[in-house]
Design an enzyme around this catalytic site. Sequence first.
Site, PDB file in Angstrom:
ATOM      1  N   HIS A 162       0.840  -1.198   0.000  1.00 18.20           N
ATOM      2  CA  HIS A 162       0.000   0.000   0.000  1.00 18.20           C
ATOM      3  C   HIS A 162       0.874   1.247   0.000  1.00 18.20           C
ATOM      4  O   HIS A 162       1.835   1.339   0.770  1.00 18.20           O
ATOM      5  CB  HIS A 162      -0.930   0.000   1.208  1.00 18.20           C
ATOM      6  N   GLU A 165       1.819   3.305   3.099  1.00 20.45           N
ATOM      7  CA  GLU A 165       2.449   2.503   4.149  1.00 20.45           C
ATOM      8  C   GLU A 165       3.944   2.326   3.854  1.00 20.45           C
ATOM      9  O   GLU A 165       4.557   1.324   4.200  1.00 20.45           O
ATOM     10  CB  GLU A 165       1.722   1.153   4.275  1.00 20.45           C
ATOM     11  N   HIS A 306       2.628  -4.244   6.730  1.00 18.94           N
ATOM     12  CA  HIS A 306       1.691  -3.153   6.473  1.00 18.94           C
ATOM     13  C   HIS A 306       1.680  -2.248   7.699  1.00 18.94           C
ATOM     14  O   HIS A 306       2.360  -2.491   8.696  1.00 18.94           O
ATOM     15  CB  HIS A 306       0.284  -3.709   6.235  1.00 18.94           C
ATOM     16  N   GLU A 365       0.908  -5.717  10.889  1.00 15.80           N
ATOM     17  CA  GLU A 365       0.479  -4.311  10.870  1.00 15.80           C
ATOM     18  C   GLU A 365       1.300  -3.519  11.887  1.00 15.80           C
ATOM     19  O   GLU A 365       1.081  -3.616  13.096  1.00 15.80           O
ATOM     20  CB  GLU A 365      -1.016  -4.218  11.191  1.00 15.80           C
TER      21      GLU A 365
END
Length: 395
Positions: A162, A165, A306, A365
């Site tokens: 992404h 990110e 991420h 994450e």
Amino acid sequence: MNIKVRSGDTLWYYANLFNIPLNLIIDSNPQVSPTSLMIGQTIKIPGYQTSSYKIQSGDTFWKIASERRVSIDTLALLNPDLNPRQLQIGQQVLIPVQVTYRVVNGNRPYDFQVLMNDINELNEIYPFVRRETIGRSVMGKELVELQIGRGPKVVHWNGSFHANEWITSAVIMQFLNDYLLALTNRENIRGLEINPFYNQVTISIVPMVDPDGVDLVINGPPEGEFGEQALRINQGNTDFSDWKANIRGVDLNNQYPAKWEVDAARKPTEPAPRDFPGYQPLTEPETVAMAELAGARNFEKMLAFHTQGEVIYWGYEGLEPPRSMTIVNEFGRVSGYEPIRYVDSFSGYKDWFIQDFRNPGFTVELGRGVNPLPLSQYDEIYQETIGIFLASLYM
């Protein structure tokens, strides 16, 4: 650092002379036969750079070597045209310098050019790092895979699926730098001896899956058709900080054929800054390259980094192998992140990897807050993530 082979030299001698593991020297010189060196052949010594020194009155090789804590023979190797018995004031002498410091600074806006500069510098210092171009982005940027090690177990890390990110790319590259420093300086990381991993594990790294999107978020729209298209998708707004997609508005982590239809039915139906899964799976060159890479490398485990949430997603439809739970619990222990098995989201790289290969796959994450995470969090995120990188190698 390059040296020229002399009569009687061996790679084993160089390994002892420079205090570098022999396998790193062998792998830094893949075109060289370790058992039949030829006089005059160029050999790359990893983990070293050179500095230049100008001869002054009273200097000798012994004095220069003593002051810089290097052996006299390393000076002789680097300066074959100098006669140590007839040094002249003003002559330049090359000095070997073992690299003991990072060249990667992840704590800054980490766009594609910064990444490529870091990759080039690491390749220069650590030529045993193998570099492959696995594809090209929509705009033609190189999708780089780095490989380190010669082990049968292949562990894969990737970042910046992404666009906003991009801090994940910085974290991965900084840890790679620390790993290479530990290998060449025979050091530990958090008490863990690193050198054995070189023969046990091959690390595969794609540090930036979406370079066009990362550049869009950090630097704004490029000149020309792609920039104009991105502006239209962003409704004329020049602030791209919320942009997750690639340059043409496709969310790369919603592009995989793992219940893609379920996600497509509830996501945007046309190009958007985030969440548009494409008109069908695997339409984007970035996602195709990553799918082909997984097939070619046969990853033993895969970690997609991420942001944000400080959680680790590790399940997909019950297809994950039992050992995934053991691995993710260790990830949680060393990082403080919460393992989460299932989430109502599909068509991601982790989902597809578990579905197609039935090996452990994880979406990690990093950090907390609103993407893109501020660099004020960088050092904390990096410290939390070190344990996950290490655990992925020994678990």
